[in-house]
Write an enzyme that holds these catalytic residues in place. Structure first.
Site, PDB file in Angstrom:
ATOM      1  N   ASN A  42       0.803  -1.233   0.000  1.00 51.32           N
ATOM      2  CA  ASN A  42       0.000   0.000   0.000  1.00 51.32           C
ATOM      3  C   ASN A  42       0.833   1.279   0.000  1.00 51.32           C
ATOM      4  OD1 ASN A  42       0.780  -0.667   2.590  1.00 51.32           O
ATOM      5  ND2 ASN A  42      -1.099   0.028   3.555  1.00 51.32           N
ATOM      6  N   GLU A  90       3.739  -4.699  12.342  1.00 52.52           N
ATOM      7  CA  GLU A  90       2.705  -3.662  12.166  1.00 52.52           C
ATOM      8  C   GLU A  90       1.639  -4.291  11.286  1.00 52.52           C
ATOM      9  OE1 GLU A  90       0.482  -1.416  10.713  1.00 52.52           O
ATOM     10  OE2 GLU A  90       1.864   0.139  10.022  1.00 52.52           O
ATOM     11  N   CYS A  99      -3.182   1.266   6.625  1.00 54.65           N
ATOM     12  CA  CYS A  99      -3.421   0.460   7.837  1.00 54.65           C
ATOM     13  C   CYS A  99      -4.203   1.271   8.869  1.00 54.65           C
ATOM     14  CB  CYS A  99      -2.114  -0.056   8.402  1.00 54.65           C
ATOM     15  SG  CYS A  99      -0.858   1.210   8.599  1.00 54.65           S
TER      16      CYS A  99
HETATM   17  P1  NDP Z   1       0.563  -9.990   3.456  1.00 54.00           P
HETATM   18  O1  NDP Z   1       0.555  -9.727   4.890  1.00 54.00           O
HETATM   19  O2  NDP Z   1       0.298 -11.376   3.008  1.00 54.00           O
HETATM   20  O3  NDP Z   1       1.956  -9.529   2.792  1.00 54.00           O
HETATM   21  C1  NDP Z   1       2.847  -8.605   3.383  1.00 54.00           C
HETATM   22  C2  NDP Z   1       4.269  -8.989   2.985  1.00 54.00           C
HETATM   23  O4  NDP Z   1       4.617 -10.253   3.526  1.00 54.00           O
HETATM   24  C3  NDP Z   1       4.470  -9.108   1.475  1.00 54.00           C
HETATM   25  O5  NDP Z   1       5.757  -8.664   1.124  1.00 54.00           O
HETATM   26  C4  NDP Z   1       4.338 -10.593   1.268  1.00 54.00           C
HETATM   27  O6  NDP Z   1       4.918 -11.031   0.084  1.00 54.00           O
HETATM   28  C5  NDP Z   1       5.070 -11.120   2.489  1.00 54.00           C
HETATM   29  N1  NDP Z   1       4.763 -12.504   2.853  1.00 54.00           N
HETATM   30  C6  NDP Z   1       3.693 -13.264   2.505  1.00 54.00           C
HETATM   31  N2  NDP Z   1       3.772 -14.478   3.087  1.00 54.00           N
HETATM   32  C7  NDP Z   1       4.899 -14.486   3.834  1.00 54.00           C
HETATM   33  C8  NDP Z   1       5.526 -15.439   4.689  1.00 54.00           C
HETATM   34  N3  NDP Z   1       4.993 -16.640   4.908  1.00 54.00           N
HETATM   35  N4  NDP Z   1       6.685 -15.099   5.303  1.00 54.00           N
HETATM   36  C9  NDP Z   1       7.226 -13.878   5.118  1.00 54.00           C
HETATM   37  N5  NDP Z   1       6.684 -12.930   4.323  1.00 54.00           N
HETATM   38  C10 NDP Z   1       5.533 -13.226   3.685  1.00 54.00           C
HETATM   39  O7  NDP Z   1      -0.429  -8.972   2.818  1.00 54.00           O
HETATM   40  P2  NDP Z   1      -1.242  -9.063   1.479  1.00 54.00           P
HETATM   41  O8  NDP Z   1      -0.493  -8.300   0.502  1.00 54.00           O
HETATM   42  O9  NDP Z   1      -1.615 -10.458   1.093  1.00 54.00           O
HETATM   43  O10 NDP Z   1      -2.578  -8.327   1.936  1.00 54.00           O
HETATM   44  C11 NDP Z   1      -3.513  -9.039   2.708  1.00 54.00           C
HETATM   45  C12 NDP Z   1      -4.262  -8.116   3.656  1.00 54.00           C
HETATM   46  O11 NDP Z   1      -3.341  -7.486   4.541  1.00 54.00           O
HETATM   47  C13 NDP Z   1      -4.972  -6.989   2.962  1.00 54.00           C
HETATM   48  O12 NDP Z   1      -6.223  -7.438   2.553  1.00 54.00           O
HETATM   49  C14 NDP Z   1      -5.046  -5.948   4.053  1.00 54.00           C
HETATM   50  O13 NDP Z   1      -6.200  -6.179   4.817  1.00 54.00           O
HETATM   51  C15 NDP Z   1      -3.817  -6.227   4.911  1.00 54.00           C
HETATM   52  N6  NDP Z   1      -2.723  -5.290   4.688  1.00 54.00           N
HETATM   53  C16 NDP Z   1      -2.301  -4.515   5.730  1.00 54.00           C
HETATM   54  C17 NDP Z   1      -1.296  -3.590   5.548  1.00 54.00           C
HETATM   55  C18 NDP Z   1      -0.815  -2.713   6.632  1.00 54.00           C
HETATM   56  O14 NDP Z   1      -0.275  -1.648   6.334  1.00 54.00           O
HETATM   57  N7  NDP Z   1      -0.932  -3.088   7.890  1.00 54.00           N
HETATM   58  C19 NDP Z   1      -0.657  -3.410   4.244  1.00 54.00           C
HETATM   59  C20 NDP Z   1      -1.126  -4.324   3.224  1.00 54.00           C
HETATM   60  C21 NDP Z   1      -2.124  -5.227   3.462  1.00 54.00           C
HETATM   61  P3  NDP Z   1       4.026 -11.049  -1.243  1.00 54.00           P
HETATM   62  O15 NDP Z   1       3.380  -9.709  -1.394  1.00 54.00           O
HETATM   63  O16 NDP Z   1       5.025 -11.296  -2.276  1.00 54.00           O
HETATM   64  O17 NDP Z   1       3.011 -12.146  -1.035  1.00 54.00           O
END
Ligand code: NDP
Length: 513
Positions: free
Chosen positions: A155, A250, A284
């Site tokens: 994001n 976070e 977030c």
């Molecule tokens: P994730 O939490 O799945 O991804 C965040 C990061 O973690 C990405 O770089 C992702 O890689 C990586 N990741 C995924 N699986 C693993 C793992 N097993 N071990 C280590 N790293 C990993 O978020 P999503 O992008 O799937 O979004 C899902 C939901 O999260 C959204 O619907 C929203 O509700 C929430 N969200 C919250 C945010 C915040 O600022 N707190 C920001 C974004 C999303 P990759 O992207 O390559 O899968």
């Protein structure tokens, strides 16, 4: 590791050979680049290189590192348009959203950590009341951990992913950043800047890849800073537990905004719309749900509805659009599901309510009323341009409902009687509360930013935001010493009784109830 130029492959839609991840422009749905999907071996090799160069980076000291970070602050502003273009190409956000929340954050953060790392991490002289260490020099020292891994979401590719690398670097660590597979290009752009500004090779590296790359990174580093969903945050923590690697998380939020009956309704409505729709609601600490005291509910809803109808959605030049596209295609399905679920349970859509037509990933700015806590839009993270508004009988009900959530990231309360509004705010279970404001706590880098409950663990910003990247080392220096301390071997009853009396004198003055 490949050079930056080698890592990003400009593409017209056809994938180059090898394991590659396509990067889409979500505003158009077109593939604009490919980046390597790095495996565990590549991450291990990156970690080896990072560890080799980290001691020299640490040895540069705060001044040497600070000089480079200050250069980078200027680089971000000098290259603003180019960076914004990269951010927009992979997120679909508006120029204004990118400038306000990414460029301004990045530029501020480089200066802030350059100036404050030496303050927050200075040796602290400690005084102890314990007689056993009287006369000795006691110091708390903050020593960089070595290699920090940062895993970021899609994001805010500059602020949320890259932003957490800045204090880690300022503290003297090497850093490997694993950006979201959806938005890797911004991190690679900033890597270019760091190199140009003098950060030695391999001190900062970008590991492009999917979840597996993030998991592999967790195994290699001395600390993991993760931003993303609560579900993935738990997986990261589980994995980190295997190597006892510290984590800072976070995670998601469902931030409430409370409008008290005496609020300035114009300000409250502007804030609700702006901070609910800002960045397409993909923040977030977005305003995710609103509770309004009954006497002002109708007037507030009327204002919000009028303002939401006036919003322009698009991906054009600066000044032409208020709300951009969604960034992550599956997120559009989640937003749609929450709206449909609310409608099926009796909610009314006053504005928007559906996907945008045409190419790319769009959802209309949406206002929902007649909502309650049986609906997903009030209880689960929506992360989209929706604003569900619920009428409450009084502040007590608003507090109860605001706290009826597994999350606790941010919250805001609007009311002209600021003492009362603050009193309401202090009862909310969240990492931050703004009164007559929303979200701006994030811009005060001196304040801790972190979540309560399922919204996270640890904080970014403030002293805690850089000390977490350090080992706290206790140092005791004994300068003038006897050949032997009184309590040392051989034990004898005279000294033992003397010590006993001393302890009575020192600690025996308390009274038993
Ligand atoms: P994730 O939490 O799945 O991804 C965040 C990061 O973690 C990405 O770089 C992702 O890689 C990586 N990741 C995924 N699986 C693993 C793992 N097993 N071990 C280590 N790293 C990993 O978020 P999503 O992008 O799937 O979004 C899902 C939901 O999260 C959204 O619907 C929203 O509700 C929430 N969200 C919250 C945010 C915040 O600022 N707190 C920001 C974004 C999303 P990759 O992207 O390559 O899968």
């Amino acid at each position: 590791m490949a050079s930056v130029e080698e890592q990003v492959v400009e593409t017209n839609g056809s994938a180059p050979e090898g394991s590659q991840i396509p990067v889409e422009n979500p505003a158009t749905g077109q593939v604009i680049a490919h980046v390597p999907d790095m495996g565990a071996d590549e991450v291990k090799e990156m970690a080896r290189k990072a560890r080799a160069v980290q001691p020299a980076w640490e040895a540069l000291g705060f001044e040497g590192r600070g000089r480079i970070l200050k250069r980078m602050q200027k680089w971000v502003l000098d290259n603003r348009d180019e960076i914004i273009a990269v951010i927009r190409s992979e997120t679909g956000k508006t120029y204004e959203d990118a400038q306000l929340a990414e460029i301004s954050y990045g530029a501020a953060a480089f200066g802030f950590w350059a100036d404050n790392a030496p303050v927050y991490l200075a040796d602290e002289k400690v005084k102890s009341a314990n007689v056993l260490v009287k006369g000795k020099k006691l110091i708390t020292r903050y020593k960089p951990l070595g290699l920090v891994g940062v895993i970021g979401p899609w994001n805010y590719p500059l602020t949320n992913s890259f932003g957490d690398c800045i204090p880690a670097l300022a503290a003297g660590n090497a850093v490997i950043l694993k950006p979201s597979e959806v938005t890797p290009l911004t991190s690679l752009k900033l890597l270019e800047g760091l190199r140009e500004c003098g950060v030695p090779e391999h001190v900062f590296q970008v590991a492009t890849g999917r979840g597996g790359t993030g998991a592999a990174l967790t195994d290699e580093v001395d600390m993991i800073m993760f931003t993303g969903s609560t579900a993935t945050g738990k997986k990261v923590m589980q994995r980190a537990a295997e190597t006892l690697t510290p984590v800072s998380l976070e995670l998601g939020g469902k931030d409430p905004l409370i409008v008290l009956a005496d609020a300035d309704l114009e300000r409250a409505a502007n804030s609700a719309i702006y901070w609910g729709m800002f960045n397409g609601g993909q923040t977030c600490i977005s305003v995710e749900r609103v509770y309004v005291e009954e006497p002002v509910y109708d007037a507030f809803v009327a204002k919000v509805t009028e303002k939401a109808r006036a919003l322009r959605q698009g991906s054009g030049e600066m000044g032409t659009a208020d709300v951009g596209s969604m960034t992550f295609p599956p997120q559009v399905d989640i937003v749609e599901r929450h709206v449909e679920d609310a409608k099926a349970k009796g909610a009314k859509v006053l504005v928007g309510g559906k996907r945008g037509s045409g190419a790319g990933y769009w959802f209309e700015p949406t206002v929902l009323v007649d909502v309650d806590h049986t609906m997903e839009c009030m209880t689960e993270e929506t992360f989209g341009p929706t604003l569900p508004i619920m009428k409450v009988s009084d502040a007590e009900e608003a507090i109860r409902l605001a706290n009826d959530s597994p999350y606790g990231l941010g919250a805001s309360v609007y009311g002209k009687d600021v003492h009362r509004a603050e009193a309401v705010g202090r009862r909310l279970e969240s990492g931050a509360v703004c009164i007559n404001d929303s979200l701006v706590n994030y811009t005060a880098l001196e304040l801790p930013m972190g979540g309560a409950k399922a919204s996270g663990l640890g904080t970014r910003h403030g002293a805690g935001g850089i000390r977490k990247y350090c080992q706290q080392q206790a140092i005791v220096v004994t300068r003038f010493a006897m050949k032997k301390e009184l309590y040392m071997y051989p034990y004898n009853s005279r000294v033992t009784r003397l010590l006993g009396k001393t302890f009575n004198l020192l600690y025996g003055r308390g009274k038993r109830d």
